[in-house]
Design an enzyme around this catalytic site. Structure first.
Site, PDB file in Angstrom:
ATOM      1  CD  GLU A  15     118.555  66.686  -1.225  1.00 53.78           C
ATOM      2  OE1 GLU A  15     119.430  66.018  -0.974  1.00 53.78           O
ATOM      3  OE2 GLU A  15     117.749  66.954  -2.131  1.00 53.78           O
ATOM      4  CG  ASP A  46     120.114  62.294 -11.683  1.00 58.08           C
ATOM      5  OD1 ASP A  46     120.690  62.492 -12.515  1.00 58.08           O
ATOM      6  OD2 ASP A  46     118.651  62.293 -11.662  1.00 58.08           O
TER       7      ASP A  46
HETATM    8  P1  NAP Z   1     117.943  56.938  -3.550  1.00 57.82           P
HETATM    9  O1  NAP Z   1     117.003  57.143  -2.532  1.00 57.82           O
HETATM   10  O2  NAP Z   1     118.601  55.698  -4.026  1.00 57.82           O
HETATM   11  O3  NAP Z   1     117.188  57.740  -4.735  1.00 57.82           O
HETATM   12  C1  NAP Z   1     116.625  58.761  -4.866  1.00 57.82           C
HETATM   13  C2  NAP Z   1     115.941  59.068  -6.272  1.00 57.82           C
HETATM   14  O4  NAP Z   1     116.249  60.659  -6.549  1.00 57.82           O
HETATM   15  C3  NAP Z   1     116.634  58.393  -7.493  1.00 57.82           C
HETATM   16  O5  NAP Z   1     115.578  58.101  -8.381  1.00 57.82           O
HETATM   17  C4  NAP Z   1     117.786  59.331  -8.046  1.00 57.82           C
HETATM   18  O6  NAP Z   1     117.708  59.164  -9.409  1.00 57.82           O
HETATM   19  C5  NAP Z   1     116.824  60.729  -7.954  1.00 57.82           C
HETATM   20  N1  NAP Z   1     117.649  61.969  -7.996  1.00 57.82           N
HETATM   21  C6  NAP Z   1     118.848  62.101  -7.380  1.00 57.82           C
HETATM   22  N2  NAP Z   1     119.175  63.436  -7.517  1.00 57.82           N
HETATM   23  C7  NAP Z   1     118.058  63.942  -8.587  1.00 57.82           C
HETATM   24  C8  NAP Z   1     118.051  65.237  -9.254  1.00 57.82           C
HETATM   25  N3  NAP Z   1     118.825  66.198  -9.138  1.00 57.82           N
HETATM   26  N4  NAP Z   1     116.785  65.236  -9.808  1.00 57.82           N
HETATM   27  C9  NAP Z   1     115.858  64.363  -9.977  1.00 57.82           C
HETATM   28  N5  NAP Z   1     115.951  63.092  -9.161  1.00 57.82           N
HETATM   29  C10 NAP Z   1     117.155  62.896  -8.395  1.00 57.82           C
HETATM   30  O7  NAP Z   1     118.956  57.971  -3.112  1.00 57.82           O
HETATM   31  P2  NAP Z   1     120.294  58.299  -3.863  1.00 57.82           P
HETATM   32  O8  NAP Z   1     120.615  57.857  -5.257  1.00 57.82           O
HETATM   33  O9  NAP Z   1     121.528  58.129  -2.948  1.00 57.82           O
HETATM   34  O10 NAP Z   1     120.178  59.998  -3.911  1.00 57.82           O
HETATM   35  C11 NAP Z   1     120.036  60.988  -2.816  1.00 57.82           C
HETATM   36  C12 NAP Z   1     118.902  61.727  -3.219  1.00 57.82           C
HETATM   37  O11 NAP Z   1     117.790  61.310  -3.041  1.00 57.82           O
HETATM   38  C13 NAP Z   1     118.946  62.924  -2.168  1.00 57.82           C
HETATM   39  O12 NAP Z   1     119.937  64.051  -2.682  1.00 57.82           O
HETATM   40  C14 NAP Z   1     117.589  63.371  -2.449  1.00 57.82           C
HETATM   41  O13 NAP Z   1     117.266  64.515  -3.478  1.00 57.82           O
HETATM   42  C15 NAP Z   1     116.819  62.249  -2.982  1.00 57.82           C
HETATM   43  N6  NAP Z   1     115.802  62.075  -2.061  1.00 57.82           N
HETATM   44  C16 NAP Z   1     114.480  62.237  -2.503  1.00 57.82           C
HETATM   45  C17 NAP Z   1     113.411  62.008  -1.507  1.00 57.82           C
HETATM   46  C18 NAP Z   1     111.851  62.434  -1.975  1.00 57.82           C
HETATM   47  O14 NAP Z   1     111.649  62.590  -2.962  1.00 57.82           O
HETATM   48  N7  NAP Z   1     110.972  62.169  -0.957  1.00 57.82           N
HETATM   49  C19 NAP Z   1     113.577  61.618  -0.167  1.00 57.82           C
HETATM   50  C20 NAP Z   1     114.857  61.132   0.152  1.00 57.82           C
HETATM   51  C21 NAP Z   1     115.907  61.571  -0.663  1.00 57.82           C
HETATM   52  P3  NAP Z   1     118.446  57.950  -9.912  1.00 57.82           P
HETATM   53  O15 NAP Z   1     117.681  57.109  -9.642  1.00 57.82           O
HETATM   54  O16 NAP Z   1     119.013  58.544 -11.391  1.00 57.82           O
HETATM   55  O17 NAP Z   1     119.777  57.971  -9.214  1.00 57.82           O
END
Ligand code: NAP
Length: 287
Positions: free
Chosen positions: A141, A63
């Site tokens: 987001e 993603d």
């Molecule tokens: P990352 O830190 O490498 O990955 C964040 C995780 O979020 C990865 O496992 C990614 O999936 C998953 N993800 C991304 N979009 C998703 C969606 N729409 N539904 C479900 N899971 C999703 O960062 P990145 O790959 O650059 O992604 C940035 C995203 O990380 C941000 O948009 C934010 O949503 C998310 N994030 C989440 C948290 C948290 O949950 N506490 C904190 C910071 C950021 P893949 O492994 O398939 O790439």
């Protein structure tokens, strides 16, 4: 009883309309090998590799890779469709497996397909020291935090003060982003046919002096929400999907459902709730 079709806006596209393609990959050897195979197969089918003006972008990775592809091609959302291949675990945007590559390329080259459009979040930053604003589109987001500690800000909905927020920050997500950061903040999972934005709190301070609603809020397309820092010259940290930014002298930031949408090419049905189940519940003994 007739079943009502609840999928997001769908357009049927006849076969042969995808002539130019690009591939965006995660930086690992396996994803690069898949990219090379896709390019070989699709050029054999007489499609042209065109990184500037692709009709379809194939994202290979996860993603996160699709988020990067979206921001890379943000200038041509009307003309480019996306499809995701995952080389790790099942993704929300990346739903084809590496083993299905042949099937996917045949579908791209030869089959009719649907375009589904999903809502995006529009973010506008306005400043205290200049008239011009800066705008962004987010697929997942936007988060807002104080750059030097707590975020202390008023939250306005449709121009009217709703609450005073004091805490780590606020997260505004799209329906497809509701399964990402928003879910970690105990936000609701929203079906992407509901053009809406969700506001979730990040560790708000709630006591006799400071009080916030505490629950995530889901706003419809015609409502705008503003976050207005209480002190002047405020420095805020923003994330737009995977991108981190710092803005100084913020007067307010406005969040609204964007008019633009992201377009996904659907070559087979992909029920949203099945994806939610497969990603988060899996095949436990209750399945
Ligand atoms: P990352 O830190 O490498 O990955 C964040 C995780 O979020 C990865 O496992 C990614 O999936 C998953 N993800 C991304 N979009 C998703 C969606 N729409 N539904 C479900 N899971 C999703 O960062 P990145 O790959 O650059 O992604 C940035 C995203 O990380 C941000 O948009 C934010 O949503 C998310 N994030 C989440 C948290 C948290 O949950 N506490 C904190 C910071 C950021 P893949 O492994 O398939 O790439």
């Amino acid at each position: 009883m007739t079943e009502v079709n609840q999928t997001p806006m769908k357009n049927a596209i006849p076969a042969g309309m995808l002539k130019k393609f690009a591939v965006q990959t995660r930086e690992d050897a396996f994803s690069h090998a898949i990219k090379a195979r896709i390019i070989d197969y699709l050029t054999d089918f007489q499609l042209t590799y065109d990184e500037k003006e692709p009709d379809i972008v194939i994202s290979v990775g996860g993603d996160g890779t699709l988020l990067q592809a979206f921001h890379h091609y943000i200038y041509r959302l009307k003309d480019t469709a996306f499809v995701g291949v995952h080389t790790g675990h099942l993704g929300f945007y990346a739903d084809w497996t590496a083993e299905e590559i042949e099937k996917l390329v045949i579908s791209i080259a030869r089959n009719a397909f649907n375009i589904v459009e999903y809502p995006l979040l529009k973010v506008t930053v306005r400043y205290t020291n200049r008239a011009e604003s800066v705008g962004y589109l987010a697929l997942n987001e936007c988060t807002v935090r104080g750059a030097e500690g707590l975020l202390v800000a008023d939250v306005l909905i449709k121009g009217e003060k709703f609450e005073s927020f004091r805490g780590d920050g606020l997260c505004f997500s799209t329906p497809t982003g509701s399964t990402a950061y928003n879910k970690g903040l105990a936000g609701a999972i929203i079906h992407p046919s509901l053009a809406s934005i969700q506001l979730s709190e990040m560790a708000s301070i709630n006591n006799r002096v400071f009080r916030t609603i505490g629950s995530p809020l889901i706003l419809p397309r015609h409502h705008r929400c503003q976050v207005k820092p209480v002190s002047d010259n405020e420095v805020l940290s923003l994330t737009i999907d995977h991108l981190s930014l710092v803005h100084e002298n913020v007067k307010f930031i406005e969040f609204v459902v964007a008019e633009k949408k992201i377009r996904f090419a659907r070559f087979r049905p992909l029920p949203f709730w099945r994806r939610v189940r497969d990603s988060f519940i899996g095949e436990g003994e209750n399945s």
